[in-house]
Design a protein around this motif. Structure first.
Motif, PDB file in Angstrom:
ATOM      1  N   ARG A  13     -15.863  -8.740  -5.327  1.00 47.02           N
ATOM      2  CA  ARG A  13     -15.188  -9.497  -6.387  1.00 47.02           C
ATOM      3  C   ARG A  13     -13.797  -8.981  -6.719  1.00 47.02           C
ATOM      4  NH1 ARG A  13     -16.136 -14.005  -6.271  1.00 47.02           N
ATOM      5  NH2 ARG A  13     -16.538 -13.324  -4.137  1.00 47.02           N
ATOM      6  N   THR A  14     -13.437  -7.777  -6.298  1.00 43.95           N
ATOM      7  CA  THR A  14     -12.138  -7.204  -6.648  1.00 43.95           C
ATOM      8  C   THR A  14     -11.522  -6.543  -5.417  1.00 43.95           C
ATOM      9  OG1 THR A  14     -13.248  -5.158  -7.360  1.00 43.95           O
ATOM     10  CG2 THR A  14     -12.705  -6.779  -9.083  1.00 43.95           C
ATOM     11  N   ALA A  15     -10.182  -6.504  -5.383  1.00 43.45           N
ATOM     12  CA  ALA A  15      -9.504  -5.927  -4.215  1.00 43.45           C
ATOM     13  C   ALA A  15      -8.196  -5.273  -4.629  1.00 43.45           C
ATOM     14  CB  ALA A  15      -9.235  -7.006  -3.166  1.00 43.45           C
ATOM     15  N   LEU A  16      -7.832  -4.237  -3.885  1.00 49.41           N
ATOM     16  CA  LEU A  16      -6.533  -3.579  -4.032  1.00 49.41           C
ATOM     17  C   LEU A  16      -5.888  -3.508  -2.663  1.00 49.41           C
ATOM     18  CD1 LEU A  16      -4.338  -1.866  -5.439  1.00 49.41           C
ATOM     19  CD2 LEU A  16      -5.808   0.145  -5.038  1.00 49.41           C
ATOM     20  N   ILE A  17      -4.652  -4.011  -2.552  1.00 50.05           N
ATOM     21  CA  ILE A  17      -3.904  -3.986  -1.301  1.00 50.05           C
ATOM     22  C   ILE A  17      -2.698  -3.078  -1.485  1.00 50.05           C
ATOM     23  CG2 ILE A  17      -2.598  -5.352   0.365  1.00 50.05           C
ATOM     24  CD1 ILE A  17      -4.383  -7.729  -0.350  1.00 50.05           C
ATOM     25  N   VAL A  18      -2.650  -1.989  -0.720  1.00 54.08           N
ATOM     26  CA  VAL A  18      -1.579  -1.000  -0.814  1.00 54.08           C
ATOM     27  C   VAL A  18      -0.636  -1.188   0.374  1.00 54.08           C
ATOM     28  CG1 VAL A  18      -1.014   1.451  -0.950  1.00 54.08           C
ATOM     29  CG2 VAL A  18      -3.150   0.601  -1.956  1.00 54.08           C
ATOM     30  N   GLY A  19       0.659  -1.222   0.072  1.00 54.95           N
ATOM     31  CA  GLY A  19       1.630  -1.518   1.112  1.00 54.95           C
ATOM     32  C   GLY A  19       1.809  -3.012   1.272  1.00 54.95           C
ATOM     33  N   ALA A  20       1.784  -3.705   0.150  1.00 49.43           N
ATOM     34  CA  ALA A  20       1.863  -5.170   0.170  1.00 49.43           C
ATOM     35  C   ALA A  20       3.290  -5.631   0.440  1.00 49.43           C
ATOM     36  CB  ALA A  20       1.366  -5.746  -1.154  1.00 49.43           C
ATOM     37  N   GLY A  21       3.394  -6.777   1.090  1.00 52.12           N
ATOM     38  CA  GLY A  21       4.691  -7.368   1.400  1.00 52.12           C
ATOM     39  C   GLY A  21       4.537  -8.834   1.703  1.00 52.12           C
ATOM     40  N   SER A  22       5.382  -9.341   2.577  1.00 51.88           N
ATOM     41  CA  SER A  22       5.405 -10.781   2.821  1.00 51.88           C
ATOM     42  C   SER A  22       4.634 -11.213   4.064  1.00 51.88           C
ATOM     43  CB  SER A  22       6.863 -11.250   2.974  1.00 51.88           C
ATOM     44  OG  SER A  22       7.492 -10.570   4.060  1.00 51.88           O
TER      45      SER A  22
END
Length: 239
Positions: A13-22
């Protein structure tokens, strides 16, 4: 059965994305948001994530993935905002190109830190939170350089080889505790607005939305048949 798995809900149900971009991370953010997952995204400059945040309602945070205190703070902020991130994706990488004899050692150190040291810090914080829950997923974005070092790309190869080693070790340690660890070898150029497919070679680059679909497919895998590594390449890519 395969179609049933692909169409089933993402079991987190939850997420964390590290190093996010396009690129890949943006496509994964959109796909997770459509699946009803609450998403937080992070990069060193949170302002550049504003368009993605506006589009998907993902929460944006600033964090240096190579700073242990900053990574710990990022997880605390994420947990306070959306709960413990049940999916953690590490998408950051550092690259310095050139002949080994000419490379600036400090730039190489920084590149390796981003590709593998930062990944370790994020995996460590994720594991500390997911082990007591007995479930979750940690995804790591690799590259061709994870398995094959090219000339003039030594720093990238060191960092990505390290990332793959981390993924393999973490998968063996954490899978028996209910945490799915998966490493994705992105073997080819990723399509973007500035790098479209040539007209004479359609689908010769990796569509980031198609990559995101595979990430979600892996998240849906039954634990009796988990993948620890997936290679993705266009149909015309040599390997």
């Amino acid at each position: 059965m395969v179609e049933e798995i692909r169409s089933s809900p993402v079991p987190y149900r939850t997420a964390l994305i590290v190093g996010a971009g396009s690129g890949i991370s943006a496509s994964v953010t959109r796909a997770l948001s459509r699946a009803g997952v609450k998403v937080a995204v992070a990069s060193r400059n949170a302002d550049r994530l504003a368009p993605l945040s506006d589009e998907t309602s993902a929460l944006a945070f600033a964090a240096d993935a190579t700073d242990p205190a900053a990574v710990n703070r990022l997880f605390e902020q994420t947990e306070a905002a959306i709960g413990v991130p049940e999916i953690v994706l590490y998408n950051a990488s550092g690259r310095v190109r050139g002949p080994i004899v000419d490379l600036d050692a400090e730039l190489v150190r920084r590149a390796i830190e981003v590709s593998s040291w930062g990944a370790f810090l994020v995996v460590q914080q994720a594991a500390r939170r997911l082990i007591p829950r007995g479930q979750g997923a940690i995804l790591l974005t690799g590259a061709t350089a994870s398995v094959k070092g090219f000339a003039h790309s030594s720093a990238f190869a060191v960092g990505k080889f390290g990332l793959r080693g981390l993924a393999q070790s973490a998968a063996r340690e954490l899978a028996p505790q209910g945490i799915h660890v998966a490493h994705f070898v992105i073997d080819g150029a990723v399509r973007s607005a500035t790098r479209p497919d040539p007209a004479e070679r359609p689908d010769s680059t990796l569509d980031p939305d198609a990559i995101a679909q595979t990430y979600l497919d892996v998240l849906r895998q039954p634990r009796s048949a988990w993948s620890w590594e997936i290679e993705l390449r266009p149909w015309v890519e040599n390997f």
